[in-house]
Structures are given as C-alpha cells and as structure tokens.
Design an enzyme around this catalytic site. Structure first.
Site, mmCIF file in Angstrom:
data_model
loop_
_atom_site.group_PDB
_atom_site.id
_atom_site.type_symbol
_atom_site.label_atom_id
_atom_site.label_comp_id
_atom_site.label_asym_id
_atom_site.label_seq_id
_atom_site.Cartn_x
_atom_site.Cartn_y
_atom_site.Cartn_z
ATOM 1 N N ARG A 1 -2.504 -10.426 -0.569
ATOM 2 C CA ARG A 1 -1.076 -10.518 -0.286
ATOM 3 C C ARG A 1 -0.729 -11.958 0.065
ATOM 4 O O ARG A 1 -1.566 -12.726 0.503
ATOM 5 C CB ARG A 1 -0.720 -9.623 0.903
ATOM 6 C CG ARG A 1 -0.629 -8.150 0.556
ATOM 7 C CD ARG A 1 0.188 -7.417 1.609
ATOM 8 N NE ARG A 1 0.227 -5.991 1.352
ATOM 9 C CZ ARG A 1 1.055 -5.426 0.481
ATOM 10 N NH1 ARG A 1 1.896 -6.166 -0.231
ATOM 11 N NH2 ARG A 1 1.048 -4.125 0.302
ATOM 12 N N GLY A 2 0.526 -12.290 -0.103
ATOM 13 C CA GLY A 2 1.017 -13.564 0.402
ATOM 14 C C GLY A 2 1.136 -14.629 -0.664
ATOM 15 O O GLY A 2 0.429 -14.603 -1.672
ATOM 16 N N ASP B 1 5.671 2.651 -4.812
ATOM 17 C CA ASP B 1 6.895 3.119 -4.150
ATOM 18 C C ASP B 1 8.053 3.305 -5.130
ATOM 19 O O ASP B 1 9.087 3.854 -4.762
ATOM 20 C CB ASP B 1 7.316 2.134 -3.056
ATOM 21 C CG ASP B 1 6.343 2.112 -1.894
ATOM 22 O OD1 ASP B 1 5.430 2.958 -1.879
ATOM 23 O OD2 ASP B 1 6.496 1.254 -1.013
ATOM 24 N N MET C 1 3.113 7.394 1.848
ATOM 25 C CA MET C 1 3.582 6.018 1.705
ATOM 26 C C MET C 1 5.008 5.997 1.173
ATOM 27 O O MET C 1 5.456 6.954 0.524
ATOM 28 C CB MET C 1 2.657 5.235 0.789
ATOM 29 C CG MET C 1 1.393 4.788 1.492
ATOM 30 S SD MET C 1 0.440 3.663 0.470
ATOM 31 C CE MET C 1 -0.752 3.076 1.678
ATOM 32 N N GLY D 1 4.101 -6.835 -7.047
ATOM 33 C CA GLY D 1 5.358 -6.272 -6.573
ATOM 34 C C GLY D 1 6.441 -7.338 -6.434
ATOM 35 O O GLY D 1 6.312 -8.440 -6.976
ATOM 36 N N ASP D 2 7.483 -7.015 -5.681
ATOM 37 C CA ASP D 2 8.621 -7.943 -5.631
ATOM 38 C C ASP D 2 8.245 -9.288 -5.006
ATOM 39 O O ASP D 2 8.693 -10.341 -5.481
ATOM 40 C CB ASP D 2 9.840 -7.303 -4.948
ATOM 41 C CG ASP D 2 9.531 -6.794 -3.549
ATOM 42 O OD1 ASP D 2 8.339 -6.713 -3.192
ATOM 43 O OD2 ASP D 2 10.476 -6.474 -2.817
ATOM 44 N N TYR E 1 -4.061 5.450 1.866
ATOM 45 C CA TYR E 1 -4.428 4.701 0.661
ATOM 46 C C TYR E 1 -5.016 5.577 -0.442
ATOM 47 O O TYR E 1 -5.155 5.119 -1.574
ATOM 48 C CB TYR E 1 -5.438 3.607 1.014
ATOM 49 C CG TYR E 1 -4.891 2.580 1.974
ATOM 50 C CD1 TYR E 1 -4.010 1.603 1.529
ATOM 51 C CD2 TYR E 1 -5.231 2.594 3.319
ATOM 52 C CE1 TYR E 1 -3.489 0.658 2.412
ATOM 53 C CE2 TYR E 1 -4.710 1.658 4.204
ATOM 54 C CZ TYR E 1 -3.838 0.693 3.740
ATOM 55 O OH TYR E 1 -3.318 -0.227 4.602
ATOM 56 N N ALA E 2 -5.385 6.820 -0.084
ATOM 57 C CA ALA E 2 -6.027 7.684 -1.090
ATOM 58 C C ALA E 2 -5.106 7.940 -2.280
ATOM 59 O O ALA E 2 -5.585 8.264 -3.371
ATOM 60 C CB ALA E 2 -6.445 9.005 -0.451
ATOM 61 N N GLU F 1 6.722 7.145 5.179
ATOM 62 C CA GLU F 1 6.373 6.272 6.315
ATOM 63 C C GLU F 1 7.548 5.446 6.838
ATOM 64 O O GLU F 1 7.586 5.096 8.011
ATOM 65 C CB GLU F 1 5.222 5.335 5.926
ATOM 66 C CG GLU F 1 5.570 4.384 4.790
ATOM 67 C CD GLU F 1 4.437 3.410 4.465
ATOM 68 O OE1 GLU F 1 4.392 2.941 3.329
ATOM 69 O OE2 GLU F 1 3.612 3.144 5.341
HETATM 70 O O1 F6P Z 1 4.260 -1.213 -1.251
HETATM 71 C C1 F6P Z 1 3.389 -0.201 -1.579
HETATM 72 C C2 F6P Z 1 2.715 0.346 -0.372
HETATM 73 O O2 F6P Z 1 1.829 1.288 -0.838
HETATM 74 C C3 F6P Z 1 3.647 0.914 0.691
HETATM 75 O O3 F6P Z 1 4.055 2.215 0.454
HETATM 76 C C4 F6P Z 1 2.821 0.768 1.930
HETATM 77 O O4 F6P Z 1 3.618 0.648 3.072
HETATM 78 C C5 F6P Z 1 2.099 -0.485 1.705
HETATM 79 O O5 F6P Z 1 1.945 -0.620 0.311
HETATM 80 C C6 F6P Z 1 0.825 -0.572 2.450
HETATM 81 O O6 F6P Z 1 0.003 -1.542 1.896
HETATM 82 P P1 F6P Z 1 -0.952 -2.548 2.665
HETATM 83 O O7 F6P Z 1 -1.600 -1.795 3.789
HETATM 84 O O8 F6P Z 1 -1.891 -3.006 1.631
HETATM 85 O O9 F6P Z 1 -0.081 -3.634 3.176
#
Ligand code: F6P
Length: 463
Positions: free
Chosen positions: A174-175, A230, A273, A199-200, A385-386, A329
């Site tokens: 990420r990032g 999502d 999620m 993603g975005d 995550y599953a 969530e």
């Molecule tokens: O954006 C997708 C997603 O699966 C969200 O539903 C969830 O909040 C998030 O990623 C969690 O991802 P991570 O723990 O990798 O930040």
C-alpha cells in the site's frame, strides 16, 4: 424543455420525472500521439461493424441508458456523452517489436490478480509479439532502489499456472512512492507501457506517473485495471473479483444461519468487508436468503427504542426462533463516534481506519437480550481476508482475461492515463481522473437496496 427526444412529454404526468441535469464528465482519453503502425490484429477487424455484440472503434458507448437520463443532458443525440469502446485498433502507436512492458499490482488483495497478470502477458506476447514484459515486485515499492526488489521476467510459460492461486505472484504494497523515482526506473528499464492493477489510491498514483511522463516528454503509456472487492469504482458495472468475494462471503452467512437455527433464540452475526460501500454485504445476503437484517455504510441505523435494530431483532427471534444479521465493516461508524470520512487515523493508502462494528454490535445485542430477560447465544463470524485471498471463480477469471486484453489493446494504441472497465455490459475506456472522481456506493433509493429490503423484510429505517 428541448431535449434529444423533443419536448412532447415534458408535461405528461404519466412520464417519469426527469432527474436534474447531471454533471457530464469529460470522457476524452489522452493519447501519446497518432497511431501509424498497422496492428497485427488488423485482419481480425476488417469485417467488423457495430452490432449488438461489438462496438466499432469509431462508435461510442453511451453514459446514460434511460430516456430520462439522456434527456436531462439537454443535448442532441450525437452530442450525448459516451465512452470509447475497448478493443483492438486497426492502427497502433507502438511498434511491437521495440516495445517493453511492465506490470505492477498495488493495494489490498483481490481474487483475479494473477488472472489479469497472465492475461496481460499472453496478449502482449502472443498477439503483439512484444518481446519483454517485466513484473515489478511489491507494488510501487518495487520501483524504488532502496527496497532492493528485483524485477521478474514474465513470459507465457512463467504465468501459465499462476491463476490457480489467489493473491498476486508479484506481491503488493500500500501507499504511494515518489513519481519521479518511478519514472526514473521506467526509463532505466526502457519501458514503453506500464499496467497498474490497483484501487483508487493506486490509480491516483498512476495519474502522477502519467503526469511526470508527460512533463519529461516521454512516450510511456500508463493504463490501469481497477481492482477492488468492494466494487466501489464508479462507471464500472462490477469490478473483477467482486463476484468471487461475495460468493465466499455468502458461505459465512450460511454458516451463521445454520448455527443460529441450531440453538434456542440463536443469533448469527456476520461482519463482512466493505469500507464505504455495502455491495459485498448486499450481494452475499441476497445469495443466501437467510439474512434478517443487512447493515451497510450507506444507510445509517439506530439501535435503541421500539423502532431500533435491537428491538426489531428481539421481535424477529420471538417470531422465528433465530435471526441473522449481516453488517458491512463501514456500517454504523457514527455509533462508535466516527464517520468513515473523518480525518482520524489513516492507512498507507489514505483510507480512514475504521472502528470495529462487529464486536460492538455483538456486545449491544447480548446486553439487550439479557436486559429483556431473553436467553440467547450469539455466533459471531468474521471471514475477514478469507473472502479476498482466494483464486477467482470461473466468471471472474473470464472477466479478468477480457479486461487484460482490453488494457493491452488500449496501451498499444498509445492511449494513456485511462482504465478499462465494463459499463452497461460493454468494455470501455475510462479516463483515470473520472474513475477516481467519486465512489460507487449502494443507492439507498436504488433497486439493489430495495431487493435487500424485500429479501430481509427489515424496515426501511431503524431508530
Ligand atoms: O478495499 C478493499 C478492502 O478489502 C476493504 O474492504 C477492507 O477494509 C480493506 O481492503 C482491508 O485491507 P487491508 O487490511 O489490506 O488494508
């Protein structure tokens, strides 16, 4: 009012009220320059014209698909906003024999990432005869020397079996990273086309890369394949991996239902999620008709009072002997003293860190039942995550292959700063800026949420 359809119905009470004039996004796709090279795929296209199943490269796929929507634009038919269709072009920008491509996967996992990687490699190699495709390891970090990641040579043989596994063979992170450093690396590797699967946040990063490429006067195409379980990318019917993810999520609902039914006054509580968008919760619940309540970020709810969620649940348990609650969530964050858009703690992608609604609901439901003197047992399931670490199901695999083919055709034609997606069943080019301009969310007035309300028979509002 003069519209593309005339104004004869404007005052007819039987005609649906026109929505207010909609914002019209600029759907122009930037290109690196004119396409002058005959595509190796040109012979395939000679006999093609727009049909029900194919959109010619000179045609457009309309943004709107209702009379009301089109009329609200207030323009002539030919000026209605539309997307460029995906697909091979007769002429392309890059000479395939001198083209080098790179692929990077960024952000959280999503079923189908390996299918997209394999699809890109196969299309580049088999159809365009591109001789070098490299994979960048661990997201944008892989471009930065300090992390010390090597690049991976991607050939059809190397990717042959990768789609049988979930995750991404390239790794992810990420990032953002410094776009200047990324473009330095692209130059060093002599890359002409970069595919970003993310993603975005990753697409915002890709836009910065494209801007840096343009500032330096380089000819590097940057094309995105949007990824999110999502399903929150706008102007895309459904993102890849979403169907697989909600299918797995629906198994958790089934498990909760079985558990709840098997104990006196049993309650199954499933957290899924869905940070800002409740699509996974809605689809998973519709796939298993056992959910009594679905809670999503888009629809606030109250817990207390006779109209609140807790009293409703108690009545449902009294009536049916058990109940199942599905919560996304991102739902109910206001109950925990937060909004999903507040400026509190954020992750590396810039996403607001959420409070955990699942355990909070479990406690509040338990307290409510014990205060009412009703014995219950709550089975709490969080598949977490599953639902996203599994391989794509066959539908998503097909979808991934088609998106990856479309992405390669777009990049080879010199298009840049765009993503591929499916809009109203057609594969289209979407400017990156448009794809990150807002969030796709469940419309509380739309027919998906209506279907959920019909299925669960929960009230329109709690509290
Ligand atoms: O954006 C997708 C997603 O699966 C969200 O539903 C969830 O909040 C998030 O990623 C969690 O991802 P991570 O723990 O990798 O930040």
């Amino acid at each position: 009012m003069t519209t593309a359809f005339g104004d004869e119905h404007a005052h007819d009470d039987n005609v649906v009220a026109l929505p207010r004039v909609q914002d019209t996004p600029d759907l122009t796709i930037p290109t690196l320059g004119p396409s002058r090279i005959t595509s190796p795929m040109a012979p395939l296209l000679d006999a093609r014209r727009t049909t029900e199943h194919y959109v010619d490269e000179h045609d457009r796929v309309l943004l709107d698909d209702t009379v009301a929507g089109m009329s609200s634009r207030g323009v002539q038919l030919a000026d209605l906003p539309g997307f460029e269709p995906c697909g091979p072009r007769r002429k392309i920008f890059f000479d395939p024999s001198k083209t080098r491509a790179a692929i990077v996967t960024c952000g959280g996992l999503c079923p189908g990432l390996n299918d997209v990687i394999a699809g890109l490699v196969r299309t580049l190699t088999y159809h365009y005869r591109v001789r070098r495709v490299v994979g960048i390891r661990n997201g944008y970090q892989g471009f930065v020397a300090d992390y010390g990641h090597d690049v991976v040579e991607l050939t059809p043989e190397a990717v042959r079996d990768i789609a049988t596994d979930g995750g991404t063979v390239l790794g992810t992170s990420r990032g953002p990273q410094d776009p200047d450093v990324i473009v330095d690396c692209l130059e060093q590797l002599h890359i002409n086309v970069l595919f970003v699967i993310g993603g975005d946040g990753s697409m915002r990063g890709a836009m910065k890369i494209a801007a840096t490429v343009a500032e330096r006067g380089l000819m590097i195409s940057v094309v995105g394949i949007p990824k999110t379980i999502d399903n929150d990318i706008p102007y895309i019917d459904q993102s890849f991996g979403f169907q697989t993810a909600f299918s797995i999520a629906s198994d958790a609902i089934r498990a909760a239902q079985v558990e709840a039914q098997s104990t006196a006054n049993g309650i199954g509580l499933v957290k899924l999620m869905g940070r800002h968008s409740g699509f996974i919760a809605c689809y998973a619940a519709l796939a298993r008709s056992g959910a009594d309540v679905v809670l999503i970020p888009e629809v606030p709810f109250g817990l207390d009072g006779e109209q609140g969620l807790l009293a409703h649940l108690r009545r449902r348990v009294e009536d049916r002997g058990h109940a199942v609650v599905v919560v996304a969530e991102g739902a109910g964050q206001d109950l925990l003293g937060h909004t999903v858009d507040d400026h509190g703690a954020r992750d590396a992608s810039g996403n607001a860190k959420l409070q955990d609604i699942g355990p909070y609901l479990r406690r509040r439901i338990g307290d409510h039942f014990s205060d009412a003197g009703v014995e219950t047992s709550i089975r709490y399931i969080d598949p977490s995550y599953a639902i996203r670490s599994v391989p794509a199901n066959p539908y998503d695999s097909v979808y991934c292959v088609r998106l990856s083919q479309a992405a390669v055709h777009a990049a080879m034609s010199g298009r840049t700063e765009m993503v591929v997606g499916r809009w109203r069943r057609r594969f289209v080019h979407i400017p990156m800026g448009v794809a990150v301009s807002r969030r796709n969310q469940v419309d509380p007035h739309g027919d998906l949420w209506m279907a959920v309300l019909e299925s669960t028979q929960q009230p329109v509002r709690f509290g």
